[in-house]
Design an enzyme around this catalytic site. Structure first.
Site, mmCIF file in Angstrom:
data_model
loop_
_atom_site.group_PDB
_atom_site.id
_atom_site.type_symbol
_atom_site.label_atom_id
_atom_site.label_comp_id
_atom_site.label_asym_id
_atom_site.label_seq_id
_atom_site.Cartn_x
_atom_site.Cartn_y
_atom_site.Cartn_z
ATOM 1 N N HIS A 184 0.821 -1.209 0.000
ATOM 2 C CA HIS A 184 0.000 0.000 0.000
ATOM 3 C C HIS A 184 0.854 1.258 0.000
ATOM 4 O O HIS A 184 2.039 1.216 0.289
ATOM 5 C CB HIS A 184 -0.995 0.027 1.174
ATOM 6 C CG HIS A 184 -0.380 0.120 2.529
ATOM 7 N ND1 HIS A 184 -0.112 -0.990 3.304
ATOM 8 C CD2 HIS A 184 0.025 1.193 3.264
ATOM 9 C CE1 HIS A 184 0.418 -0.601 4.452
ATOM 10 N NE2 HIS A 184 0.525 0.721 4.456
ATOM 11 N N HIS B 232 3.952 7.368 3.209
ATOM 12 C CA HIS B 232 4.900 6.252 3.197
ATOM 13 C C HIS B 232 4.539 5.229 2.129
ATOM 14 O O HIS B 232 3.434 5.232 1.603
ATOM 15 C CB HIS B 232 4.961 5.568 4.571
ATOM 16 C CG HIS B 232 3.702 4.862 4.968
ATOM 17 N ND1 HIS B 232 2.656 5.498 5.610
ATOM 18 C CD2 HIS B 232 3.310 3.567 4.817
ATOM 19 C CE1 HIS B 232 1.687 4.625 5.840
ATOM 20 N NE2 HIS B 232 2.058 3.447 5.370
ATOM 21 N N GLU C 167 7.607 1.487 5.150
ATOM 22 C CA GLU C 167 7.053 0.499 6.070
ATOM 23 C C GLU C 167 7.346 -0.886 5.500
ATOM 24 O O GLU C 167 7.163 -1.124 4.308
ATOM 25 C CB GLU C 167 5.545 0.692 6.205
ATOM 26 C CG GLU C 167 4.862 -0.302 7.115
ATOM 27 C CD GLU C 167 3.352 -0.086 7.210
ATOM 28 O OE1 GLU C 167 2.699 -0.961 7.804
ATOM 29 O OE2 GLU C 167 2.834 0.917 6.694
#
Length: 145
Positions: free
Chosen positions: A8, A87, A136
Site C-alpha cells: 500500500h 509512506h 514500512e
C-alpha cells in the site's frame, strides 16, 4: 531477504471522509474498507482497493487521519495541510529476517516491530536511509489482505 509486492501507499489526510469522496468521485474507486481507529499508532485508517491484473487485488491506498494532536500524522499535516503521500509499504515473508537484513545494512529502524493496520507485524525505516521515503516493511498477511 527478498522484497515482496508493494502492499500500500500511505496517504495522510485531514479528513478520511473527504478523501473517500475524492477517490470515489475523481479517481473512480469503487471498493472502500470501513474506517477504523488504530489507537496504538495514533491514526484512523481507511483502505481503498485498486484493481490488479486478472481480477486480483492491486496496491491499496491507506488513508490515514490523525487521532489527536499527539499523532505522528498530525505533525505531518502541520507541514502539509492538504495531506499527501506519507509512506510506502512493502511486503516481506518474515519480518524478523527483514529487520535483521536492514539492520545489517546500517538502516535506521524507527521503533519496535508492532502490529500494523492489516494485523501483521510491521516496522518503519528512516526516510534518510531510504532515498528520502518513509518506508514500512510488513510481514505478508496469511489471509491475503
Amino acid at each position: 531477504m527478498k522484497l515482496g509486492r508493494l502492499n500500500h501507499i500511505g496517504v495522510a489526510t485531514p479528513s478520511i471522509e473527504e478523501s473517500v469522496r475524492y477517490y470515489r468521485d475523481v479517481m473512480g474507486a469503487t471498493s472502500f474498507h470501513k474506517p477504523f481507529d488504530l489507537e496504538a499508532q495514533g491514526v484512523k485508517v481507511c483502505f481503498v482497493d485498486t484493481p490488479g491484473e486478472n481480477g486480483t487485488n492491486g496496491t491499496q491506498i491507506e488513508l490515514i487521519e490523525p487521532l489527536g494532536e499527539g499523532s505522528p500524522i498530525a505533525k505531518f499535516l502541520e507541514k502539509n495541510p492538504a495531506g499527501g503521500q506519507h509512506h510506502l509499504c512493502y511486503e516481506v515473508e518474515d519480518i524478523e529476517d527483514a529487520r535483521s537484513w536492514f539492520e545489517g545494512l546500517g538502516k535506521r529502524i524507527l521503533g519496535p516491530t508492532r502490529l500494523g493496520a492489516h494485523g501483521t507485524p510491521i516496522f518503519f525505516l528512516h526516510p534518510k536511509d531510504m532515498m528520502g521515503q518513509l518506508t514500512e516493511i510488513m510481514e505478508t498477511a496469511k489471509n491475503g489482505h
